[in-house]
Design an enzyme around this catalytic site. Structure first.
Site, mmCIF file in Angstrom:
data_model
loop_
_atom_site.group_PDB
_atom_site.id
_atom_site.type_symbol
_atom_site.label_atom_id
_atom_site.label_comp_id
_atom_site.label_asym_id
_atom_site.label_seq_id
_atom_site.Cartn_x
_atom_site.Cartn_y
_atom_site.Cartn_z
ATOM 1 N N GLY A 20 -13.397 79.896 -91.127
ATOM 2 C CA GLY A 20 -12.185 80.715 -91.290
ATOM 3 C C GLY A 20 -10.954 80.165 -90.591
ATOM 4 O O GLY A 20 -10.029 80.916 -90.290
ATOM 5 N N GLU A 95 -5.779 70.913 -91.451
ATOM 6 C CA GLU A 95 -6.585 69.679 -91.496
ATOM 7 C C GLU A 95 -6.043 68.645 -90.514
ATOM 8 O O GLU A 95 -5.926 67.457 -90.835
ATOM 9 C CB GLU A 95 -6.606 69.092 -92.928
ATOM 10 C CG GLU A 95 -7.061 70.042 -94.010
ATOM 11 C CD GLU A 95 -8.532 70.416 -93.923
ATOM 12 O OE1 GLU A 95 -9.242 69.895 -93.032
ATOM 13 O OE2 GLU A 95 -8.961 71.234 -94.746
ATOM 14 N N CYS A 151 -24.762 79.992 -89.820
ATOM 15 C CA CYS A 151 -25.709 78.953 -90.252
ATOM 16 C C CYS A 151 -26.361 79.389 -91.561
ATOM 17 O O CYS A 151 -26.943 80.480 -91.629
ATOM 18 C CB CYS A 151 -26.776 78.744 -89.176
ATOM 19 S SG CYS A 151 -28.077 77.613 -89.682
ATOM 20 N N CYS A 189 -26.310 75.874 -87.390
ATOM 21 C CA CYS A 189 -26.380 76.047 -85.935
ATOM 22 C C CYS A 189 -26.952 74.757 -85.321
ATOM 23 O O CYS A 189 -27.368 73.857 -86.046
ATOM 24 C CB CYS A 189 -27.257 77.245 -85.582
ATOM 25 S SG CYS A 189 -29.001 76.949 -85.868
HETATM 26 P P1 TMP Z 1 -12.202 72.766 -93.946
HETATM 27 O O1 TMP Z 1 -12.462 72.643 -92.480
HETATM 28 O O2 TMP Z 1 -10.867 73.356 -94.259
HETATM 29 O O3 TMP Z 1 -13.309 73.421 -94.679
HETATM 30 O O4 TMP Z 1 -12.065 71.274 -94.527
HETATM 31 C C1 TMP Z 1 -12.600 70.156 -93.930
HETATM 32 C C2 TMP Z 1 -12.377 68.927 -94.777
HETATM 33 O O5 TMP Z 1 -12.819 67.790 -94.023
HETATM 34 C C3 TMP Z 1 -13.157 68.902 -96.093
HETATM 35 O O6 TMP Z 1 -12.388 68.289 -97.114
HETATM 36 C C4 TMP Z 1 -14.336 67.976 -95.789
HETATM 37 C C5 TMP Z 1 -13.769 67.014 -94.771
HETATM 38 N N1 TMP Z 1 -14.716 66.455 -93.819
HETATM 39 C C6 TMP Z 1 -14.734 65.083 -93.616
HETATM 40 O O7 TMP Z 1 -13.978 64.342 -94.232
HETATM 41 N N2 TMP Z 1 -15.628 64.561 -92.708
HETATM 42 C C7 TMP Z 1 -16.476 65.341 -91.979
HETATM 43 O O8 TMP Z 1 -17.240 64.807 -91.158
HETATM 44 C C8 TMP Z 1 -16.448 66.769 -92.188
HETATM 45 C C9 TMP Z 1 -17.371 67.655 -91.406
HETATM 46 C C10 TMP Z 1 -15.555 67.280 -93.127
HETATM 47 MG MG MG Z 2 -9.665 74.887 -94.165
HETATM 48 ZN ZN ZN Z 3 -29.663 77.732 -87.955
#
Ligand code: TMP
Ligand code: MG
Ligand code: ZN
Length: 214
Positions: A20, A95, A151, A189
């Site tokens: 979130g 991001e 999780c 988790c």
């Molecule tokens: P979010 O945190 O808004 O869900 O988006 C995270 C973005 O980061 C998603 O496009 C996936 C990317 N990501 C990576 O490029 N490398 C990683 O190791 C992880 C965990 C996410």
């Molecule tokens: Mg996000």
């Molecule tokens: Zn778990």
């Protein structure tokens, strides 16, 4: 000469995927607007997930907000100074983990210029390593919030983001950046998180294998 300074502040919202973070960022930006403040919203050009408009930030719940797209080039990053004109009170950046080191200095100068900067991003990558500039930003933040997802395997608080490739946990040696959502990532988790290598901050010579008590 008026020497009174009026510096801004840095708020960091971090956590695993699906915790979130973007929702919280959008909520804070909306509240700032309710308070009649001018808001600038920025996102990284990397984030082109499916069903996602390239000129807006969106949460996994589908909430959206128009944003200026910035990439890693110094020229693009410098553009933030131009966008954050004197009318702007609050700057939201999503991001943040994808931005290079130079972004820390840009944020520092924005705060110096009196802006309230709110950033959201991943604290850990899929390997369980601190992600990009996030550790430095957490250190200099005025306020930090670490959110938890649930999780998907056991229902406990999720600390990690598990990357799944062809139905299996990704390898530690895989590339750090892979844009995606539910199709390749899960919140997990500590117990349910799977990776084939210890994080690099575990020193091989100072290892629990050398002890009998653990
Ligand atoms: P979010 O945190 O808004 O869900 O988006 C995270 C973005 O980061 C998603 O496009 C996936 C990317 N990501 C990576 O490029 N490398 C990683 O190791 C992880 C965990 C996410
Ligand atoms: Mg996000
Ligand atoms: Zn778990």
């Amino acid at each position: 000469m008026n020497t009174k300074k009026n510096k801004g502040r840095l708020e960091v919202v971090c956590g695993s995927m699906f915790s979130g973070k973007t929702e919280e960022l959008l909520r804070r930006l909306k509240r700032a607007e309710f308070a009649k403040q001018n808001v600038l919203t920025v996102k990284h050009s990397i984030d082109k997930r499916k069903n996602m408009c390239s000129t807006s930030i969106s949460s996994h719940q589908g909430r959206e907000r128009n944003a200026f797209i910035i990439n890693n080039s110094p020229l693009s990053i410098e553009k933030i100074f131009e966008l954050a004109n004197p009318n702007i009170d609050v700057i939201g950046i999503d991001e943040i983990q994808f931005f290079p080191q130079e972004m820390i200095g840009v944020i520092y100068q924005l705060i110096d210029a009196g802006k309230r900067v709110i950033v959201a991003g991943l604290d850990l990558d899929f390997r369980g390593e601190p992600f990009g500039i996030m550790p430095a930003l957490l250190a200099v933040a005025d306020e930090a919030l670490k959110l938890k997802a649930i999780c998907v395997t056991c229902g406990k608080d999720a600390y990690h983001t598990q990357r799944i490739v062809n139905g299996k946990p990704a390898k530690y040696s895989d590339p750090i950046i892979l844009v995606g959502a539910e199709e390749c990532y899960e919140a997990r988790c500590r117990n349910c998180f799977e990776i084939d290598q210890l994080p690099s901050f575990v020193t091989p010579s100072i290892n629990k294998e050398n002890m009998t008590s653990l």
